[in-house]
Design a protein around this motif. Structure first.
Motif, short mmCIF file in Angstrom:
data_model
loop_
_atom_site.label_atom_id
_atom_site.label_comp_id
_atom_site.label_asym_id
_atom_site.label_seq_id
_atom_site.Cartn_x
_atom_site.Cartn_y
_atom_site.Cartn_z
N ALA A 44 20.88 6.16 -6.25
CA ALA A 44 21.64 6.86 -5.22
C ALA A 44 22.97 7.35 -5.76
N GLU A 45 23.62 6.51 -6.56
CA GLU A 45 24.90 6.90 -7.15
C GLU A 45 24.75 8.13 -8.05
N LEU A 46 23.74 8.12 -8.89
CA LEU A 46 23.55 9.22 -9.84
C LEU A 46 23.14 10.51 -9.13
N THR A 47 22.31 10.39 -8.13
CA THR A 47 21.90 11.59 -7.37
C THR A 47 23.08 12.18 -6.63
N ASP A 48 23.89 11.33 -6.00
CA ASP A 48 25.06 11.82 -5.27
C ASP A 48 26.07 12.46 -6.20
N ARG A 49 26.30 11.84 -7.35
CA ARG A 49 27.35 12.32 -8.25
C ARG A 49 26.92 13.53 -9.06
N TYR A 50 25.67 13.53 -9.54
CA TYR A 50 25.25 14.57 -10.48
C TYR A 50 24.18 15.50 -9.94
N GLY A 51 23.60 15.18 -8.80
CA GLY A 51 22.61 16.05 -8.19
C GLY A 51 21.31 16.15 -8.94
N VAL A 52 20.94 15.10 -9.69
CA VAL A 52 19.70 15.14 -10.45
C VAL A 52 18.66 14.23 -9.79
N PRO A 53 17.38 14.55 -9.89
CA PRO A 53 16.34 13.67 -9.37
C PRO A 53 16.29 12.37 -10.17
N VAL A 54 16.20 11.25 -9.46
CA VAL A 54 16.13 9.95 -10.11
C VAL A 54 15.02 9.13 -9.46
N ASP A 55 14.01 8.77 -10.25
CA ASP A 55 12.95 7.88 -9.78
C ASP A 55 13.22 6.47 -10.28
N VAL A 56 12.81 5.47 -9.52
CA VAL A 56 12.99 4.09 -9.94
C VAL A 56 11.62 3.44 -10.11
N LEU A 57 11.54 2.56 -11.10
CA LEU A 57 10.28 1.88 -11.40
C LEU A 57 10.59 0.41 -11.68
N PRO A 58 10.57 -0.44 -10.65
CA PRO A 58 10.83 -1.87 -10.88
C PRO A 58 9.72 -2.48 -11.73
N ALA A 59 10.11 -3.18 -12.79
CA ALA A 59 9.10 -3.78 -13.68
C ALA A 59 9.76 -4.84 -14.54
N ASP A 60 9.05 -5.94 -14.74
CA ASP A 60 9.47 -6.97 -15.68
C ASP A 60 8.71 -6.73 -16.97
N LEU A 61 9.39 -6.23 -17.98
CA LEU A 61 8.74 -5.82 -19.21
C LEU A 61 8.35 -7.00 -20.10
N ALA A 62 8.68 -8.20 -19.68
CA ALA A 62 8.19 -9.37 -20.40
C ALA A 62 6.80 -9.78 -19.94
N THR A 63 6.24 -9.01 -19.00
CA THR A 63 4.89 -9.29 -18.50
C THR A 63 3.96 -8.13 -18.82
N ASP A 64 2.66 -8.43 -18.89
CA ASP A 64 1.68 -7.37 -19.15
C ASP A 64 1.66 -6.35 -18.02
N ASP A 65 1.71 -6.82 -16.78
CA ASP A 65 1.68 -5.88 -15.65
C ASP A 65 2.90 -4.98 -15.64
N GLY A 66 4.06 -5.54 -15.94
CA GLY A 66 5.27 -4.72 -15.99
C GLY A 66 5.19 -3.65 -17.04
N CYS A 67 4.73 -4.02 -18.24
CA CYS A 67 4.56 -3.02 -19.31
C CYS A 67 3.55 -1.96 -18.92
N ALA A 68 2.44 -2.38 -18.31
CA ALA A 68 1.37 -1.44 -17.97
C ALA A 68 1.85 -0.38 -16.99
N SER A 69 2.69 -0.77 -16.02
CA SER A 69 3.15 0.21 -15.04
C SER A 69 4.03 1.27 -15.68
N VAL A 70 4.84 0.87 -16.65
CA VAL A 70 5.70 1.84 -17.34
C VAL A 70 4.88 2.67 -18.33
N GLU A 71 3.91 2.06 -18.98
CA GLU A 71 3.01 2.82 -19.86
C GLU A 71 2.32 3.94 -19.09
#
Length: 263
Positions: A44-71
């Motif tokens: 929200a801060e970055l969109t308000d300040r710079y007007g760029v689209p920002v997507d969020v992807l919650p993930a714990d990269l120490a887990t297989d599922d977290g890595c898979a979602s980002v992959e």
């Protein structure tokens, strides 16, 4: 740098500095971290300040599922990622002989395994498009075993070597891979790891914004390794060329005490 950038460990420190700098430069962002609320606040801060689209992807990269979602996101050809910043990492506040298998495996999963998986997910598409870049955040600590008992430096040695090797293989396709090797940087990193940094001299600290500025400059210059600041460039030169016995002689003597990585 415009286009689409994906930054891991984006809610604090160097990752947040990358997010802000890239947003200011007009990049569309995908931000990855474990804390969904902090991700949403930063987006929200970055969109308000710079007007760029920002997507969020919650993930714990120490887990297989977290890595898979980002992959999966990195392999998406309909909205390709032009820049991957593998920033997420961790350290431990104890020496190896006082550690546990679970803690050491989590460190390796985040510092090594996730970097390998996400880089491998990103590079095939980048090489097909003949465009793209990966910045893997390593550390000055990876240039020598200067912290007895710390396995963090070993993990970062892998990141630097991996980045240089893979970078050489994809350079003919117009794709860049760079290891970013900062020294002590003022972030939440050490507090989260429970590492006491109170005795570190003030002159040794870098600002995250300066680290990111130097990293993006070196990426434009097609550097395979970026070491921000002349102080740490000198330190790396010494670590690379000094005799191993000398490095060991001036390294802190752990003598069984709990010591974590501090870089």
């Amino acid at each position: 740098m415009a286009g689409r950038a994906l930054v891991t460990g984006a809610t604090a420190g160097i990752g947040a500095a990358f997010a802000r700098r890239l947003a200011a430069d007009g990049s569309h962002l995908v931000l990855v971290a474990r804390d969904e609320r902090r991700l949403a606040d930063l987006a929200a801060e970055l969109t308000d300040r710079y007007g760029v689209p920002v997507d969020v992807l919650p993930a714990d990269l120490a887990t297989d599922d977290g890595c898979a979602s980002v992959e999966d996101r990195l392999r998406a050809d309909d909205d390709p990622v032009d820049l991957l910043v593998n920033n997420a990492g961790t350290s431990l506040n104890r020496s190896f002989v006082r550690s546990t298998v679970a803690d050491e495996e989590r460190l390796l999963r985040l510092n090594v395994h996730a970097v390998m998986r996400l880089t491998l997910a990103a590079l095939p598409g980048m090489t097909r498009r003949r465009h793209g870049a990966v910045i893997n955040v390593s550390s000055v600590a990876g240039f020598a075993a200067v912290q007895p008992g710390s396995t963090y430096s070993a993990s970062k040695a892998w990141v630097t070597n991996f980045s240089e090797s893979v970078g050489a293989s994809v350079r003919p396709a117009g794709v860049r891979v760079m290891a970013l090797c900062p020294g002590y940087t003022r972030t939440e990193f050490h507090d989260r790891a429970g590492i006491n940094m109170s005795k570190t001299p003030g002159w040794m600290w870098l600002r995250a914004d300066d680290v990111v500025r130097d990293a993006l400059r070196d990426l434009r210059r097609n550097r395979s390794v970026s070491v921000p600041d002349w102080r740490y460039k000198a330190a790396v030169f010494a670590l690379r060329h000094a005799p191993r016995r000398l490095i060991q002689a001036v390294s802190p003597d752990s003598r069984g005490r709990d010591r974590g990585n501090r870089t």
